[in-house]
Design an enzyme around this catalytic site. Structure first.
Site, PDB file in Angstrom:
ATOM      1  N   GLY A   1       0.809  -1.223   0.000  1.00 22.02           N
ATOM      2  CA  GLY A   1       0.000   0.000   0.000  1.00 22.02           C
ATOM      3  C   GLY A   1       0.837   1.266   0.000  1.00 22.02           C
ATOM      4  N   GLY A   2       2.043   1.166  -0.559  1.00 21.65           N
ATOM      5  CA  GLY A   2       2.885   2.367  -0.686  1.00 21.65           C
ATOM      6  C   GLY A   2       3.506   2.837   0.627  1.00 21.65           C
TER       7      GLY A   2
ATOM      8  N   ARG B   1      -1.866 -13.418  -5.664  1.00 14.90           N
ATOM      9  CA  ARG B   1      -3.332 -13.584  -5.676  1.00 14.90           C
ATOM     10  C   ARG B   1      -3.857 -13.251  -7.057  1.00 14.90           C
ATOM     11  NH1 ARG B   1      -4.167  -8.196  -6.310  1.00 14.90           N
ATOM     12  NH2 ARG B   1      -2.729  -6.882  -5.154  1.00 14.90           N
TER      13      ARG B   1
ATOM     14  N   ARG C   1     -11.751   0.571 -14.514  1.00 22.63           N
ATOM     15  CA  ARG C   1     -12.359   0.299 -13.208  1.00 22.63           C
ATOM     16  C   ARG C   1     -13.447   1.325 -12.955  1.00 22.63           C
ATOM     17  NH1 ARG C   1      -7.706  -1.555  -8.931  1.00 22.63           N
ATOM     18  NH2 ARG C   1      -6.462  -2.752 -10.403  1.00 22.63           N
TER      19      ARG C   1
HETATM   20  P1  ADP Z   1       3.621  -1.535  -2.473  1.00 24.20           P
HETATM   21  O1  ADP Z   1       3.726  -2.981  -2.138  1.00 24.20           O
HETATM   22  O2  ADP Z   1       3.618  -0.656  -1.257  1.00 24.20           O
HETATM   23  O3  ADP Z   1       2.530  -1.213  -3.448  1.00 24.20           O
HETATM   24  P2  ADP Z   1       5.602  -1.365  -4.646  1.00 24.20           P
HETATM   25  O4  ADP Z   1       6.945  -1.978  -4.554  1.00 24.20           O
HETATM   26  O5  ADP Z   1       4.611  -2.033  -5.538  1.00 24.20           O
HETATM   27  O6  ADP Z   1       5.024  -1.160  -3.150  1.00 24.20           O
HETATM   28  O7  ADP Z   1       5.744   0.142  -5.060  1.00 24.20           O
HETATM   29  C1  ADP Z   1       4.621   1.024  -5.071  1.00 24.20           C
HETATM   30  C2  ADP Z   1       4.849   2.120  -6.072  1.00 24.20           C
HETATM   31  O8  ADP Z   1       5.983   2.908  -5.735  1.00 24.20           O
HETATM   32  C3  ADP Z   1       5.134   1.603  -7.475  1.00 24.20           C
HETATM   33  O9  ADP Z   1       3.943   1.349  -8.178  1.00 24.20           O
HETATM   34  C4  ADP Z   1       5.930   2.757  -8.072  1.00 24.20           C
HETATM   35  O10 ADP Z   1       5.033   3.760  -8.493  1.00 24.20           O
HETATM   36  C5  ADP Z   1       6.704   3.287  -6.895  1.00 24.20           C
HETATM   37  N1  ADP Z   1       8.049   2.668  -6.852  1.00 24.20           N
HETATM   38  C6  ADP Z   1       8.458   1.622  -6.117  1.00 24.20           C
HETATM   39  N2  ADP Z   1       9.760   1.322  -6.338  1.00 24.20           N
HETATM   40  C7  ADP Z   1      10.194   2.231  -7.239  1.00 24.20           C
HETATM   41  C8  ADP Z   1      11.459   2.462  -7.890  1.00 24.20           C
HETATM   42  N3  ADP Z   1      12.543   1.728  -7.636  1.00 24.20           N
HETATM   43  N4  ADP Z   1      11.523   3.482  -8.785  1.00 24.20           N
HETATM   44  C9  ADP Z   1      10.443   4.251  -9.050  1.00 24.20           C
HETATM   45  N5  ADP Z   1       9.244   4.093  -8.462  1.00 24.20           N
HETATM   46  C10 ADP Z   1       9.103   3.075  -7.574  1.00 24.20           C
END
Ligand code: ADP
Length: 450
Positions: free
Chosen positions: A164-165, A292, A338
């Site tokens: 969730g960021g 999932r 969506r």
């Molecule tokens: P979460 O599990 O919290 O969703 P993610 O690893 O999927 O975390 O990352 C969430 C968002 O953060 C990604 O969709 C992207 O937009 C940004 N992000 C994550 N890692 C990077 C990276 N190395 N470079 C640029 N953006 C990133």
């Protein structure tokens, strides 16, 4: 095959799973909260069980009540859908301890891929492209600075248990990195009870491209090609399409094969999505693996003809995958919008309440996955997605034209939805030319250009 499965979810995905189960000859038990008492999807289930009050912490997240419902109703398996308990390895383990099949990966595979550090290590071994950065958790600021100097700023500090960021900090210089390391760790401890963080390269301009995979308990794993989910707002996907446009076939196949290898090496059973960021030169970097079924799975079903939800139930019952890699190919192009009950003109304010008018689009190449019908009241307790509009055309141009036509046909009221925004987005030059990055929608909204 199972005689009876329990569905531990609600709304459109509960209905999607009920339909798949029926086609496989399984009876269904659907659990529901008091706020969902009148949920139209419950009419499609063979049996229903109330598991508590509206707030999900007291119902859809109550593993004990869900297990009791499964035992009382003699369900042999539980499908978690997405959200709620779908990526909770402890829940998968409780199911196993209670002799109930969790329709998804083993708790071990889920934990291995769910932890971003162990997932990255497995990806490296499988040849799946990853971001340059630290291979292990980093505690010492000096170590973080050494990694950052090696790969160059900007970098991002991320929590191993992140979701969730949360637990992420972008750093553009030494000072920000030292601060980010401490604050990301604190946030991760508070949110996930696990303070492990790592450092990787931060990509400024990227597209989100992901690979759908399926594995079984016999050591097979396949990919079902890719999807582009670059159109997002606040990390929430709005529009998804497949195959990802503008990716050379050679690159596509290489990345997709590497994603399937990762799933195979993890002894993974069920549906999984390997998410990547892609830069302008078509370099891929893995973000994470979602263990999932995803909201956007119908895009892939449209272009490959494989029923992802039925496959996930089959493999949980011990059957081998019904398809091999050489049987799977891409036909045409699919797009999903969506439908969120939110008002884009008023800061995306949620729109709970009565849906008086609900007249879905139809026709050749149009699919609507929804639990809504006229007279339905959207409860305020859950996320605002009330349906998905999916179109399939012979190519991307036809799919875009079909989506415009389908949105024009759709009537929903008096609540506001995101459909009019989708109509404007798919017409925007950036979308049509797929000349976009993950911030393009936010930029347009800020500039009020849509
Ligand atoms: P979460 O599990 O919290 O969703 P993610 O690893 O999927 O975390 O990352 C969430 C968002 O953060 C990604 O969709 C992207 O937009 C940004 N992000 C994550 N890692 C990077 C990276 N190395 N470079 C640029 N953006 C990133």
């Amino acid at each position: 095959m199972f005689d009876r499965i329990l569905i531990a979810n609600r709304g459109e995905i509960a209905l999607r799973i009920i339909r798949a189960a029926k086609e496989l000859g399984c009876e269904t038990v659907c659990v529901f909260s008091q706020a969902d008492r009148d949920g139209p999807w419950l009419e499609y289930a063979d049996h229903t069980v109330c598991i508590g009050p509206g707030p999900s912490a007291n119902s859809y997240l109550r593993a004990d009540r869900i297990i009791s419902a499964a035992e009382t109703m003699h369900a042999e398996a539980i499908h978690p859908g997405y959200g709620f308990l779908a990526e909770n390895a402890e829940f998968a383990e409780v199911c196993r301890d209670c002799n109930i099949e969790f329709i998804g990966p083993s708790p071990e595979a889920m934990a291995l891929l769910g932890d971003k550090i162990s997932c990255k290590q497995m990806a490296r071994a499988a040849g799946t492209p990853i971001f340059p950065g630290s291979d292990d958790a980093i505690e010492d600021p000096e170590e973080a600075l050494t990694v950052a100097r090696e790969i160059g700023f900007p970098v991002i500090v991320k929590a191993a248990a992140g979701g969730g960021g949360r637990g992420m900090r972008i750093a553009r210089n030494d000072e920000e990195l030292v601060d980010g390391l401490a604050s990301a760790r604190q946030e991760a401890i508070a949110a996930f009870g696990n303070g492990s963080v790592y450092v990787e390269k931060f990509l400024e301009q990227a597209r989100h491209v992901e690979v759908q995979c399926l594995g079984d308990k016999h050591g097979h794993a396949v990919h079902l090609f890719n999807r582009d989910c670059t159109s997002q707002r606040r990390h929430q996907k709005l529009i998804e399409e497949g195959p990802a446009p503008g990716v050379d076939e050679r690159v596509r196949d290489e990345v997709c094969d590497s994603a399937a290898s990762l799933i195979r090496n993890a002894k993974y059973s069920g549906a999984a999505t390997v998410e990547f960021l892609m830069d302008r030169k078509q370099n891929f970097y893995m973000l994470e693996v979602n263990t999932r079924v995803q909201v956007e799975h119908p895009v892939t079903e449209a272009i490959t003809g494989v029923d992802i939800v039925k496959e996930s139930i089959r493999v949980a019952a011990g059957e081998p995958l019904s398809v091999e890699q050489c049987d799977i190919s891409v036909t045409g192009h699919a797009i999903e919008c969506r439908i969120n009950a939110e008002d884009p003109d008023r800061g995306f304010m949620p729109q709970p309440g009565l849906v008086d008018v609900f007249q879905p689009a139809g026709g050749f190449g149009v699919r609507v996955d929804t639990h809504v019908r006229p007279g339905y009241r959207i409860p305020p307790n859950y996320d605002s997605m009330i349906g998905k509009l999916i179109v399939h055309g012979s190519d991307r141009t036809e799919a875009i034209a079909k989506m415009k036509r389908a949105i024009d046909e759709f009537r929903i009221g008096p609540i506001k939805t995101t459909l009019p925004l989708h109509r404007r987005l798919i017409e925007a030059a950036q979308f049509v030319e797929h000349d976009f990055d993950i911030h393009w929608v936010e930029r347009l909204l800020e500039e009020q250009l849509v």
